[in-house]
Design an enzyme around this catalytic site. Structure first.
Site, PDB file in Angstrom:
ATOM      1  N   TYR A 262     -55.076  39.357  34.211  1.00 27.63           N
ATOM      2  CA  TYR A 262     -55.966  38.559  33.367  1.00 27.63           C
ATOM      3  C   TYR A 262     -56.916  39.415  32.529  1.00 27.63           C
ATOM      4  O   TYR A 262     -57.141  40.591  32.807  1.00 27.63           O
ATOM      5  CB  TYR A 262     -56.799  37.606  34.231  1.00 27.63           C
ATOM      6  CG  TYR A 262     -57.892  38.298  35.019  1.00 27.63           C
ATOM      7  CD1 TYR A 262     -59.179  38.436  34.511  1.00 27.63           C
ATOM      8  CD2 TYR A 262     -57.629  38.840  36.280  1.00 27.63           C
ATOM      9  CE1 TYR A 262     -60.175  39.088  35.232  1.00 27.63           C
ATOM     10  CE2 TYR A 262     -58.611  39.488  37.002  1.00 27.63           C
ATOM     11  CZ  TYR A 262     -59.893  39.606  36.473  1.00 27.63           C
ATOM     12  OH  TYR A 262     -60.869  40.258  37.175  1.00 27.63           O
TER      13      TYR A 262
ATOM     14  N   PHE B 131     -65.533  40.950  29.313  1.00 28.06           N
ATOM     15  CA  PHE B 131     -66.437  41.196  30.445  1.00 28.06           C
ATOM     16  C   PHE B 131     -65.691  41.609  31.706  1.00 28.06           C
ATOM     17  O   PHE B 131     -66.284  42.170  32.633  1.00 28.06           O
ATOM     18  CB  PHE B 131     -67.319  39.975  30.730  1.00 28.06           C
ATOM     19  CG  PHE B 131     -66.555  38.751  31.174  1.00 28.06           C
ATOM     20  CD1 PHE B 131     -66.187  38.572  32.490  1.00 28.06           C
ATOM     21  CD2 PHE B 131     -66.221  37.762  30.249  1.00 28.06           C
ATOM     22  CE1 PHE B 131     -65.498  37.441  32.897  1.00 28.06           C
ATOM     23  CE2 PHE B 131     -65.537  36.625  30.643  1.00 28.06           C
ATOM     24  CZ  PHE B 131     -65.161  36.465  31.973  1.00 28.06           C
ATOM     25  N   ASP B 132     -64.373  41.353  31.753  1.00 25.51           N
ATOM     26  CA  ASP B 132     -63.612  41.737  32.948  1.00 25.51           C
ATOM     27  C   ASP B 132     -62.119  41.661  32.655  1.00 25.51           C
ATOM     28  O   ASP B 132     -61.675  40.889  31.799  1.00 25.51           O
ATOM     29  CB  ASP B 132     -63.944  40.796  34.108  1.00 25.51           C
ATOM     30  CG  ASP B 132     -63.447  41.312  35.449  1.00 25.51           C
ATOM     31  OD1 ASP B 132     -63.142  42.517  35.536  1.00 25.51           O
ATOM     32  OD2 ASP B 132     -63.368  40.514  36.403  1.00 25.51           O
TER      33      ASP B 132
ATOM     34  N   ILE C 231     -63.893  31.381  40.850  1.00 22.65           N
ATOM     35  CA  ILE C 231     -64.643  30.303  40.197  1.00 22.65           C
ATOM     36  C   ILE C 231     -63.790  29.031  40.131  1.00 22.65           C
ATOM     37  O   ILE C 231     -62.561  29.077  40.144  1.00 22.65           O
ATOM     38  CB  ILE C 231     -65.090  30.722  38.782  1.00 22.65           C
ATOM     39  CG1 ILE C 231     -63.882  31.092  37.912  1.00 22.65           C
ATOM     40  CG2 ILE C 231     -66.098  31.859  38.840  1.00 22.65           C
ATOM     41  CD1 ILE C 231     -64.227  31.390  36.461  1.00 22.65           C
TER      42      ILE C 231
ATOM     43  N   TYR D  21     -69.891  30.539  36.076  1.00 27.24           N
ATOM     44  CA  TYR D  21     -71.007  31.106  36.826  1.00 27.24           C
ATOM     45  C   TYR D  21     -72.308  30.350  36.611  1.00 27.24           C
ATOM     46  O   TYR D  21     -73.361  30.767  37.096  1.00 27.24           O
ATOM     47  CB  TYR D  21     -71.166  32.595  36.490  1.00 27.24           C
ATOM     48  CG  TYR D  21     -69.975  33.414  36.919  1.00 27.24           C
ATOM     49  CD1 TYR D  21     -69.878  33.893  38.221  1.00 27.24           C
ATOM     50  CD2 TYR D  21     -68.919  33.667  36.051  1.00 27.24           C
ATOM     51  CE1 TYR D  21     -68.769  34.634  38.642  1.00 27.24           C
ATOM     52  CE2 TYR D  21     -67.807  34.402  36.455  1.00 27.24           C
ATOM     53  CZ  TYR D  21     -67.744  34.878  37.754  1.00 27.24           C
ATOM     54  OH  TYR D  21     -66.646  35.596  38.166  1.00 27.24           O
TER      55      TYR D  21
ATOM     56  N   PHE E  48     -60.232  33.024  29.133  1.00 28.52           N
ATOM     57  CA  PHE E  48     -59.320  33.889  29.868  1.00 28.52           C
ATOM     58  C   PHE E  48     -57.901  33.773  29.316  1.00 28.52           C
ATOM     59  O   PHE E  48     -57.485  32.706  28.853  1.00 28.52           O
ATOM     60  CB  PHE E  48     -59.259  33.487  31.348  1.00 28.52           C
ATOM     61  CG  PHE E  48     -60.509  33.732  32.124  1.00 28.52           C
ATOM     62  CD1 PHE E  48     -60.770  34.961  32.707  1.00 28.52           C
ATOM     63  CD2 PHE E  48     -61.440  32.711  32.293  1.00 28.52           C
ATOM     64  CE1 PHE E  48     -61.926  35.184  33.446  1.00 28.52           C
ATOM     65  CE2 PHE E  48     -62.598  32.912  33.014  1.00 28.52           C
ATOM     66  CZ  PHE E  48     -62.842  34.155  33.596  1.00 28.52           C
TER      67      PHE E  48
END
Length: 223
Positions: free
Chosen positions: A146, A156-157, A172, A198, A215
């Site tokens: 992902y 961010f990730d 999440i 979040y 995502f």
């Protein structure tokens, strides 16, 4: 000697169920008004108590307040036995007389403003590639690749291989919703509203509070 006038005001389609009466006393000498409040008498008939119970509770849906919630309120506030035939008859009488509107097992008061029910947050799914084999479901251990971005496009990730149990609360809520139903080799674009991500707190420093997340996820395996 000061001359006073007493004016009684009320806005009542139903005296029994309106807010407390308000009296305004106007002093003509000072040209000022003061208000005096007095408490309303409690509802007497069983139908009136049902109407009162509906108005004291937030509606869970646009259809109104559920019968179960109304009965719980009647039992706690008025000691009404929910199993009595008279209680069941009171609901029918309220509908028959046009005092109540029934949809399924939920009730509204005729003439009251329709409840504003917040829309439940949902993940938006764009299927980029379907994949093959059985669909992932709650309890499966899945492995995904992902990349996650914020609204401004910043990453961010990301991970080339990440394993978790679907539907177990390990990730999440947006992922538990958005990855369910994927097949191995499948690829999805997910828009996750902050409530399913979040939330207000965020995940500092990468994810600010109230941030919506984007995502692209590929399902690599299901165990």
């Amino acid at each position: 000697m000061n001359k006073e006038s007493l004016t009684y005001l009320t806005t009542i389609p139903n005296l029994l169920l309106s807010p407390p009466h308000i009296f305004f006393r106007h002093n003509t000498n000072t040209n000022k008004s003061t208000s005096i409040y007095r408490t309303m008498a409690p509802p007497k008939t069983l139908v009136d108590k049902i109407v009162y119970a509906i108005r004291q509770q937030p509606a869970a849906s646009a259809n109104g307040v559920s019968r179960t919630a109304i009965l719980k309120y009647l039992a706690s506030e008025f000691n009404v036995d929910k199993n009595k035939a008279t209680t069941k008859k009171a609901f029918k009488d309220g509908v028959r007389k046009g005092m109540l509107i029934q949809t399924g097992q939920s009730f509204l008061v005729q003439g009251d403003k329709l409840p504003e029910v917040a829309q439940e947050a949902k993940v938006t799914i764009e299927e980029l590639k379907e994949g093959s084999g059985p669909a992932a479901e709650a309890g499966d251990t899945v492995t995904v690749k992902y990349e996650g971005k914020l609204d401004d496009g910043s990453v961010f990730d990301s991970a080339s291989s990440f394993e978790f149990t679907l539907g177990a609360g390990e990730v999440i809520k947006g992922w538990d919703q958005g990855i369910a139903g994927m097949k191995v080799g499948g690829k999805r674009k997910l828009f996750v509203p902050s409530k399913l991500g979040y939330g207000k707190r965020g995940a500092a420093p990468e994810i600010p509070g109230n941030a919506d997340l984007h995502f692209v996820v590929k399902l690599k395996s299901i165990q």
